[in-house]
Design a protein around this motif. Structure first.
Motif, PDB file in Angstrom:
ATOM      1  N   GLU A  37       0.829  -1.211   0.000  1.00  9.85           N
ATOM      2  CA  GLU A  37       0.000   0.000   0.000  1.00  9.85           C
ATOM      3  C   GLU A  37       0.861   1.257   0.000  1.00  9.85           C
ATOM      4  O   GLU A  37       0.587   2.213  -0.743  1.00  9.85           O
ATOM      5  CB  GLU A  37      -0.927  -0.002   1.215  1.00  9.85           C
ATOM      6  CG  GLU A  37      -2.078  -0.988   1.126  1.00  9.85           C
ATOM      7  CD  GLU A  37      -2.892  -1.044   2.393  1.00  9.85           C
ATOM      8  OE1 GLU A  37      -4.064  -1.471   2.321  1.00  9.85           O
ATOM      9  OE2 GLU A  37      -2.372  -0.675   3.472  1.00  9.85           O
ATOM     10  N   ASP A  41       0.955   3.931  -3.130  1.00 12.94           N
ATOM     11  CA  ASP A  41       0.618   5.325  -2.852  1.00 12.94           C
ATOM     12  C   ASP A  41       1.732   6.240  -3.339  1.00 12.94           C
ATOM     13  O   ASP A  41       1.488   7.331  -3.855  1.00 12.94           O
ATOM     14  CB  ASP A  41       0.378   5.510  -1.348  1.00 12.94           C
ATOM     15  CG  ASP A  41      -0.077   6.913  -1.013  1.00 12.94           C
ATOM     16  OD1 ASP A  41      -1.141   7.325  -1.515  1.00 12.94           O
ATOM     17  OD2 ASP A  41       0.637   7.614  -0.268  1.00 12.94           O
ATOM     18  N   GLU A  42       2.960   5.770  -3.184  1.00 12.67           N
ATOM     19  CA  GLU A  42       4.121   6.541  -3.632  1.00 12.67           C
ATOM     20  C   GLU A  42       4.206   6.593  -5.159  1.00 12.67           C
ATOM     21  O   GLU A  42       4.485   7.647  -5.749  1.00 12.67           O
ATOM     22  CB  GLU A  42       5.387   5.907  -3.059  1.00 12.67           C
ATOM     23  CG  GLU A  42       6.691   6.527  -3.511  1.00 12.67           C
ATOM     24  CD  GLU A  42       7.889   5.747  -2.996  1.00 12.67           C
ATOM     25  OE1 GLU A  42       8.904   5.698  -3.709  1.00 12.67           O
ATOM     26  OE2 GLU A  42       7.808   5.176  -1.886  1.00 12.67           O
ATOM     27  N   LYS A  59       1.713   5.941  -7.273  1.00 11.67           N
ATOM     28  CA  LYS A  59       0.434   6.357  -7.853  1.00 11.67           C
ATOM     29  C   LYS A  59      -0.034   5.407  -8.954  1.00 11.67           C
ATOM     30  O   LYS A  59      -0.358   5.802 -10.071  1.00 11.67           O
ATOM     31  CB  LYS A  59       0.533   7.787  -8.413  1.00 11.67           C
ATOM     32  CG  LYS A  59       0.994   8.833  -7.425  1.00 11.67           C
ATOM     33  CD  LYS A  59       0.082   8.898  -6.209  1.00 11.67           C
ATOM     34  CE  LYS A  59       0.565   9.961  -5.217  1.00 11.67           C
ATOM     35  NZ  LYS A  59      -0.205   9.922  -3.953  1.00 11.67           N
ATOM     36  N   THR A  60      -0.081   4.143  -8.616  1.00 10.15           N
ATOM     37  CA  THR A  60      -0.565   3.153  -9.579  1.00 10.15           C
ATOM     38  C   THR A  60      -1.254   2.014  -8.844  1.00 10.15           C
ATOM     39  O   THR A  60      -1.447   2.070  -7.630  1.00 10.15           O
ATOM     40  CB  THR A  60       0.586   2.632 -10.453  1.00 10.15           C
ATOM     41  OG1 THR A  60       0.046   1.868 -11.537  1.00 10.15           O
ATOM     42  CG2 THR A  60       1.555   1.777  -9.650  1.00 10.15           C
ATOM     43  N   THR A  61      -1.620   0.984  -9.575  1.00  9.62           N
ATOM     44  CA  THR A  61      -2.345  -0.158  -9.030  1.00  9.62           C
ATOM     45  C   THR A  61      -1.394  -1.341  -8.876  1.00  9.62           C
ATOM     46  O   THR A  61      -0.421  -1.474  -9.626  1.00  9.62           O
ATOM     47  CB  THR A  61      -3.516  -0.536  -9.961  1.00  9.62           C
ATOM     48  OG1 THR A  61      -4.442   0.550  -9.991  1.00  9.62           O
ATOM     49  CG2 THR A  61      -4.232  -1.785  -9.490  1.00  9.62           C
ATOM     50  N   ASP A  77      -5.714  -0.059  -5.415  1.00  6.03           N
ATOM     51  CA  ASP A  77      -5.634   1.120  -6.276  1.00  6.03           C
ATOM     52  C   ASP A  77      -4.834   2.183  -5.532  1.00  6.03           C
ATOM     53  O   ASP A  77      -5.275   2.691  -4.507  1.00  6.03           O
ATOM     54  CB  ASP A  77      -7.053   1.609  -6.605  1.00  6.03           C
ATOM     55  CG  ASP A  77      -7.059   2.964  -7.287  1.00  6.03           C
ATOM     56  OD1 ASP A  77      -5.995   3.403  -7.756  1.00  6.03           O
ATOM     57  OD2 ASP A  77      -8.138   3.586  -7.356  1.00  6.03           O
ATOM     58  N   GLY A  78      -3.659   2.502  -6.055  1.00  2.91           N
ATOM     59  CA  GLY A  78      -2.800   3.465  -5.373  1.00  2.91           C
ATOM     60  C   GLY A  78      -2.998   4.896  -5.803  1.00  2.91           C
ATOM     61  O   GLY A  78      -2.206   5.765  -5.451  1.00  2.91           O
ATOM     62  N   GLY A  79      -4.007   5.209  -6.579  1.00  2.94           N
ATOM     63  CA  GLY A  79      -4.254   6.598  -6.962  1.00  2.94           C
ATOM     64  C   GLY A  79      -4.709   6.747  -8.392  1.00  2.94           C
ATOM     65  O   GLY A  79      -5.635   7.491  -8.695  1.00  2.94           O
ATOM     66  N   VAL A  80      -4.048   6.057  -9.327  1.00  8.35           N
ATOM     67  CA  VAL A  80      -4.454   6.086 -10.731  1.00  8.35           C
ATOM     68  C   VAL A  80      -4.945   4.690 -11.085  1.00  8.35           C
ATOM     69  O   VAL A  80      -4.145   3.787 -11.317  1.00  8.35           O
ATOM     70  CB  VAL A  80      -3.284   6.497 -11.649  1.00  8.35           C
ATOM     71  CG1 VAL A  80      -3.734   6.496 -13.105  1.00  8.35           C
ATOM     72  CG2 VAL A  80      -2.762   7.875 -11.254  1.00  8.35           C
TER      73      VAL A  80
END
Length: 275
Positions: free
Chosen positions: A116, A120-121, A123-125, A143-146
């Motif tokens: 996770e 998050d760093e 920005k991806t899955t 899902d890390g953002g995008v």
């Protein structure tokens, strides 16, 4: 400022003041920290134990200081000394503490936390997989953002042949564990030449990771890394996903960061490091 050492009146009892992120000062006992260095020296020693001079050198103490710490640890059962050789090694209390700590470890929870943070760093899955009844099985899809649109979901089974996750299991698991699954895949039409599989496995052993470009899910690329336990066994794999058309996404720096996070997750589970 960082950590400030404030000596007390005498001896090894020295207080440390640590400035926390909130600005509060948290006092600790430096002698306990020094004692931990002594125990770490024994942890790194040969199975037969370590001589006093070796413990002193490794922990950065004089022999007299190291001897006092070792004597205290012997008295509590944390350390034992071989009467004939004079060598020191970890004692029964240290073993009990280690076993108790191991019993409280949850590899999936720990690995999920590291994945996770990484996603998050970046920005991806990404996804976390373990060995299930039908082979490599996705147990976390994060899902890390995008978000990336994919047919994969929690519970999806990944092929041993052709997927970066599967290549890791082929590399680090015994053939007796993977053989039947490979044969089943080939009966279902998934066939990768034995020579090519051998090359992929050799690449993983050399690089420490596996990667694919759209061979499992069209349009998706992946880099997968192994998570090991205290017995150097593969317990999970972490995969970072990206769009396969974004050829520059998996840069050398990003792959290095993914490998670093996997190593830290393994160490948190108890992995002693490469043999």
């Amino acid at each position: 400022m960082g950590k400030l050492g404030i000596p007390k009146s005498k001896g090894d009892e020295i207080s440390s003041v640590d400035i926390s992120e909130s600005g509060n000062q948290r006092k600790s006992i430096q002698s306990v920290e020094i004692g931990a260095r002594v125990l770490l020296a024994l942890l790194k020693a040969d199975p037969g134990g370590a001589f006093l001079r070796d413990v002193a050198s490794s922990s950065g103490l004089s022999r007299s200081q190291a001897h006092r710490y070792l004597l205290a640890f012997v008295n509590t059962g944390m350390v034992e000394q071989n009467a004939s050789s004079g060598r020191y090694s970890l004692g029964t209390l240290a073993v009990r503490l280690g076993l108790a700590a191991m019993a409280r470890l949850d590899p999936v929870r720990i690995a999920t936390g590291y994945l996770e943070g990484l996603l998050d760093e970046l920005k991806t899955t990404g996804l976390l997989s373990v060995w299930g009844d039908y082979g490599p099985t996705v147990i976390r899809l994060i899902d890390g953002g995008v978000p990336l649109f994919t047919s994969m979901h929690v519970g999806s089974t990944l092929p041993l042949q052709g997927s970066s996750t599967g290549t890791l299991f082929l590399t680090y698991c015994p053939p007796a564990q993977t053989r039947d699954r490979v044969e089943r895949e080939r009966a279902e039409g998934i066939v990768v030449d034995d020579g090519e599989l051998a090359e992929q496995i050799e690449s993983v052993r050399k690089l420490g990771y596996a990667r694919t470009y759209g061979s499992v899910v069209p349009g998706l690329a992946a880099v997968s890394v192994p998570i090991f336990d205290s017995q150097n066994r593969l317990v999970a794999t972490m995969s970072v996903l990206a769009r396969s058309q974004d050829k520059a996404y998996f840069s050398k720096a990003k792959i290095g960061r993914i490998l670093q996070q996997a190593r830290q997750a393994s160490e948190a589970i108890g992995w002693p490091g490469p043999a």
